[in-house]
Scaffold this active site. Structure first.
Site, PDB file in Angstrom:
ATOM      1  N   GLY B  79       0.804  -1.222   0.000  1.00 57.14           N
ATOM      2  CA  GLY B  79       0.000   0.000   0.000  1.00 57.14           C
ATOM      3  C   GLY B  79       0.835   1.269   0.000  1.00 57.14           C
ATOM      4  O   GLY B  79       0.571   2.203  -0.767  1.00 57.14           O
ATOM      5  N   ARG B 370       8.734 -26.760   5.381  1.00 61.17           N
ATOM      6  CA  ARG B 370       7.948 -26.208   6.483  1.00 61.17           C
ATOM      7  C   ARG B 370       6.710 -27.022   6.826  1.00 61.17           C
ATOM      8  O   ARG B 370       6.431 -27.278   7.988  1.00 61.17           O
ATOM      9  CB  ARG B 370       7.474 -24.790   6.127  1.00 61.17           C
ATOM     10  CG  ARG B 370       8.554 -23.762   6.154  1.00 61.17           C
ATOM     11  CD  ARG B 370       8.019 -22.410   5.717  1.00 61.17           C
ATOM     12  NE  ARG B 370       9.073 -21.406   5.839  1.00 61.17           N
ATOM     13  CZ  ARG B 370       8.934 -20.139   5.469  1.00 61.17           C
ATOM     14  NH1 ARG B 370       7.800 -19.712   4.960  1.00 61.17           N
ATOM     15  NH2 ARG B 370       9.928 -19.299   5.614  1.00 61.17           N
ATOM     16  N   GLU B 469      -0.424  -9.198   0.030  1.00 58.19           N
ATOM     17  CA  GLU B 469      -0.975 -10.430   0.613  1.00 58.19           C
ATOM     18  C   GLU B 469      -2.490 -10.507   0.442  1.00 58.19           C
ATOM     19  O   GLU B 469      -3.069 -11.601   0.479  1.00 58.19           O
ATOM     20  CB  GLU B 469      -0.596 -10.534   2.102  1.00 58.19           C
ATOM     21  CG  GLU B 469      -0.873 -11.913   2.711  1.00 58.19           C
ATOM     22  CD  GLU B 469      -0.474 -12.037   4.176  1.00 58.19           C
ATOM     23  OE1 GLU B 469       0.249 -11.142   4.676  1.00 58.19           O
ATOM     24  OE2 GLU B 469      -0.871 -13.026   4.824  1.00 58.19           O
TER      25      GLU B 469
END
Lengths: 247, 690
Positions: B79, B370, B469
């Site tokens: 942003g 992960r 995101e």
């Protein structure tokens, strides 16, 4: 653990505030300080009393949003942010005083929340390097000696929390400002605007109602990121040079 | 640690077992819809698509830009960089954030670094290799055109940030240092100690504040977007034309109108209550847009990080991540015997310890990807062999032990490498990890899902763009380490400013009056919701609902998912949501700073999102990326992807329920639109790490 909390409550900037006393007997040493306040707020909510407003966001010590005066010390007894302070730093039966940052330049918004917009306005006045998107040269065309890069980084770790202002008897933001001036001034990219930057930022700082620096050093002692006091020397040096250059 | 080790096998038909027929687990929970396609990516060779699109996107005359207004919600990397760049270009920009300053956005907490295909190490890196690694890391569930562009502009980001004064790590010669990260075999990660996100965000923030001074950007701090304004343009096209925001200090409900709206409002990991996200991170901006017609894509795609500090009690408010570089030297184990779980770990002899990763995965050991490491830890704890404090009757932690590494390398060497992480751990837990093994447990860290966007980053609502995101496009079913920062800045500095101009070339659009029925409706719906929360006057706090929702999501839509579990979760969420609206207790007033009220709105939206995430997970009967569907595994119990059935983006359309409540329209059965994923520049492969 059981603690007695004396907390500043103030409905808004225009209304006078006062200290209120609360007892909390379900404290775990593993709680963070703010989780302890979360538990208190749940208790208050259940009892029909409005929860205490306080700021926090990342809760991992990096965003700079949290900040409370705890027993008269910004962020409390440890060198860290309020969110990273844990209740094991206190003893069973302790009385803990909690206040918002104390500074005219940071008016209280509500309870423990303050308005730190003055910091944004200081950055607006010159805390940047003017480079429009897309106009940057290839990154490796700029070499920065490692020592300068490391010092710039140390200064750049400032999180803008305002503890330095809260700690200073003069309410000065010199450490905050010196950190930015040192960060950008240590880098070759920051040279073109170096004189203008320090003059504009210092002027904005004074305009916001922050006090002057008298080298007391409370700021650096309170800083959770341990910004060194010599960034203020750097700022003063840069200001003197800028004035010599006719600014 | 590799999200995707480089030992892939080609698609062996015997390995690739399709499910029996087209199973439709989510039947009854959704309505099939028309397919959806991205119409904006040009065809042709993949390395020419972005150049082509930039050339074909129409220009806006500089004199016209100051007549065009842009609202940007969120001031993180995506942003702030967009606001600065569009301000520099001369547009009128309004930037919103819920924090007290744009500099607080949660991008600031990213530790590791930012990838860029600079090939400064001359180790074989290239734009194509970064593209390849990212698509593969996402387990072939991302859109290849978008990912290629991301890799392509990655190099510009580093140039831009260096020029801004971002103090990246440097070598003694004065040039930039790089490291290898997340197990990739090239050194392409730029970093600023363990605070890369902070330094990049401060760079973007300063660029943003410079535009405030220049008068092109106005910032609205402590403002929260609570509704999207969508207006019919008179030619049958509904366009995003503004937002309703609440001034969180005065409580004023404000109407902000513009020619275009950008959401850069981050991820929704806090639907799990406990995550590594900031306390205020929320889905409201995205969810409000979803309710107004923006499709939500792959909402179940969540990244769970294996090395976080475990929960200590029900007071826990958030989880803290520690860099997974710790797994390079630490050994992970749990006691073999349940009765040893509360003993001092140093007193447990070697033969009574189960180094389960080394046992199950002898070649990768503690460095398995992960998702594998996370799931394995869960299994040990489910089996009653977890360690650390008991929370709700279960010990959720495993040891990460450095005793061997300290004996081998010396304490000084370990301190040199991991000193800051050890200090952080000691501060939070009160234990000394040089003496006692660390305890770790997985935590929700990032969401790959988000609002559906085309190649231009435009959602299914014309005039609504989504970056960072908050959108879905680049990471597929799993994100590589050091790629979140790259995507946020790529979108904001280098992608959106080009694509948005093609939309704005049709503007300025006809002015919308504040008393336009669509504006009035949006404003009144916000006021109705606020009044509703303040008047329910029930018995339970907002946080208690949020915590319960988080438990449901973590249990049934977390590391391992099953058909039965997801169906149960949907029921539980529906019941909880119903109870929330009848029994929540929010004190205080609408016209002042009221943090309970703020949270009530966010949790109400999480309670709807959670259901959609479970439906999405239920529909996707395959294990891919970070997601394990128990029904889709190999004979060895490993993740099995089904490219024949699920090589698509699941884009969900909101449908309102007919029976409205006074405060809001409840959610109805969502419509599923599929975007087929095709790869022209890369071959799809299954992964293997044994």
């Amino acid at each position: 653990m059981r603690v007695t909390l004396k907390i500043w409550r103030q409905p808004d900037a225009a209304t006078a505030g006062a200290m209120h006393t609360y007892e909390l007997d379900t404290v775990s040493p593993d709680m963070s300080f703010l989780e302890m306040l979360d538990v208190l707020n749940e208790q208050l909510n259940a009892a029909g009393e409005e929860p205490i407003a306080f700021d926090s966001d990342c809760r991992e010590g990096i965003c700079g949003m949290c900040g409370l005066m705890i027993n008269g010390e910004p962020h409390g007894p440890e060198v860290t942010t309020t969110c990273q302070l844990h209740m094991r730093s206190f003893k069973d039966g302790d009385e803990i005083t909690i206040e918002p940052w104390r500074s005219d330049a940071f008016p209280v918004v509500r309870d423990l929340c303050v308005d730190r917009g003055a910091f944004d306005r200081i950055i607006q006045s010159g805390g940047f390097i003017s480079v429009n998107t897309g106009s940057a040269p290839e990154a490796h065309s700029i070499q920065v000696p490692k020592e300068a890069a490391d010092r710039a980084f140390d200064a750049a770790t400032c999180i803008g929390c305002g503890a330095c202002v809260a700690a200073c008897p003069n309410g000065s933001a010199s450490l905050f400002m010196g950190a930015k001036i040192t960060h950008l001034g240590e880098l070759p990219q920051g040279q073109a605007e170096r004189d203008n930057r320090v003059v504009s930022m210092v002027s904005q700082h004074d305009h916001e109602g922050f006090g002057g620096c008298t080298n007391i050093g409370e700021c650096t002692a309170a800083c959770p990121k341990e910004i060194p006091l010599d960034v203020i020397s750097q700022m003063n040096r840069d200001l003197r040079k800028a004035l010599q250059h006719g600014h | 640690m590799t999200d995707m080790p480089d030992t892939t096998t080609t698609s062996d038909p015997s390995y690739h077992v399709p499910a029996e027929g087209e199973s439709d687990d989510a039947a009854g929970y959704y309505v099939p819809g028309e397919p959806i396609v991205d119409t904006k990516a040009p065809g042709g060779p993949i390395d020419e698509r972005w150049s082509t699109r930039k050339f074909e996107a129409r220009l806006v005359n500089p004199a016209n830009r100051r007549k065009l207004s842009i609202i940007i919600v969120g001031t993180g990397l995506a942003g702030a960089s967009a606001a600065a760049t569009l301000g520099e270009a001369g547009y009128v920009v309004k930037s919103f954030c819920y924090q007290d300053s744009p500099r607080r956005a949660h991008s600031i907490a990213a530790q590791g670094g930012i990838n860029a295909a600079k090939n400064y190490k001359e180790d074989g890196d290239s734009v194509h290799r970064l593209f390849y690694d990212t698509v593969k890391g996402g387990d072939y569930r991302s859109r290849e055109s978008n990912v290629y562009r991301l890799a392509e502009v990655s190099t510009n980001i580093i140039d831009q940030c260096v020029a801004q004064g971002v103090p990246f790590a440097r070598e003694y010669g004065g040039l930039l240092d790089n490291r290898s990260f997340g197990g990739v075999q090239v050194s392409r990660t730029f970093y600023a100690r363990g605070q890369t996100g902070q330094q990049l965000l401060i760079g973007a923030y300063q660029a943003l504040e410079r535009q405030v001074q220049a008068g092109t950007v106005t910032t609205y701090t402590r403002h929260e977007m609570l509704e999207l304004i969508v207006v019919d343009d008179g030619e049958g096209k509904k366009r995003a034309r503004g937002i309703i925001a609440r001034d969180m200090v005065t409580g004023a409900i404000e109407t902000h109108l513009a020619d275009v709206v950008v959401l850069a409002s981050g991820g929704y990991g806090n639907v799990f209550y406990l995550s590594t996200n900031a306390m205020g991170s929320n889905v409201t901006a995205s969810w409000r847009a979803h309710r107004k017609g923006a499709y939500m894509a792959n909402p179940c795609y969540t990244q769970i990080h294996p090395t976080c500090i475990p929960v200590t009690g029900s007071h826990q408010s958030k989880l803290t991540l520690m860099s997974e570089s710790l797994r390079n030297d630490g050994r992970i184990w749990v006691p073999k015997k349940k009765e040893d779980c509360d003993k001092d770990p140093r007193s447990i002899p070697e033969e009574d310890r189960d180094y389960y990763l080394e046992r199950i995965y002898p070649s990768f050991g503690n460095l398995v990807p992960r998702d594998i490491a996370s799931r394995a830890a869960k299994y040990q704890c489910d089996d009653g062999r977890g360690v650390g404090p008991e929370v709700d009757g279960v010990r959720r932690g495993v040891y990460l032990d450095f005793a061997d590494a300290i004996a081998r390398l010396g304490r000084d060497a370990i301190e040199e490498k991991y000193g800051n992480l050890f200090d952080m751990y000691a501060r939070i837990t009160g234990e000394n990890p040089y003496e006692v093994p660390m305890r770790i447990y997985p935590a929700v860290h990032y969401v790959m899902g988000g609002l559906w966007v085309d190649y231009d980053l435009q959602s299914t609502i014309p005039g609504l763009f989504v970056t960072g995101e908050a959108n879905f496009s680049d990471h597929g079913a799993n994100r590589l380490g050091a790629s979140a920062l790259m995507q946020g800045l790529a979108d904001g500095y280098f992608v959106l400013p080009h694509t948005i101009r093609d939309y704005l070339a049709d503007g300025p659009f006809e002015k919308v009056a504040e008393d336009h029925p669509a504006v009035v409706e949006a404003r009144e719906s916000v006021q109705r919701r606020i009044e509703h929360y303040l008047t329910v006057n029930g018995t339970r706090s907002v946080d208690s609902y949020h915590r319960e929702l988080g438990n449901i999501m973590w249990e049934y839509c977390g590391m391992e998912r099953t058909e039965d579990g997801l169906k149960k979760a949907i029921d539980l969420i529906r019941t909880l949501r119903d109870d929330f609206h009848r029994n929540v207790k929010v004190l205080g007033s609408a016209d002042s700073l009221n943090q309970s009220l703020e949270k009530a709105g966010r949790v109400a939206d999480f309670l709807e999102l959670g259901e959609l995430m479970c439906i999405d997970a239920l529909n996707r009967r395959e294990s891919c990326g970070g997601h394990f569907r128990a029904e889709s595994q190999t004979e060895d119990g490993e993740a099995l992807r089904h490219d024949d059935l699920y090589a698509y983006v699941a884009a969900w359309e909101f449908t309102p329920e007919d029976a409205g409540e006074s405060w809001a329209t409840p959610m109805g059965t969502p419509v599923l639109h599929k975007e087929d994923l095709t790869y022209t520049a890369i071959e799809m492969k299954q992964r293997s790490y044994k």
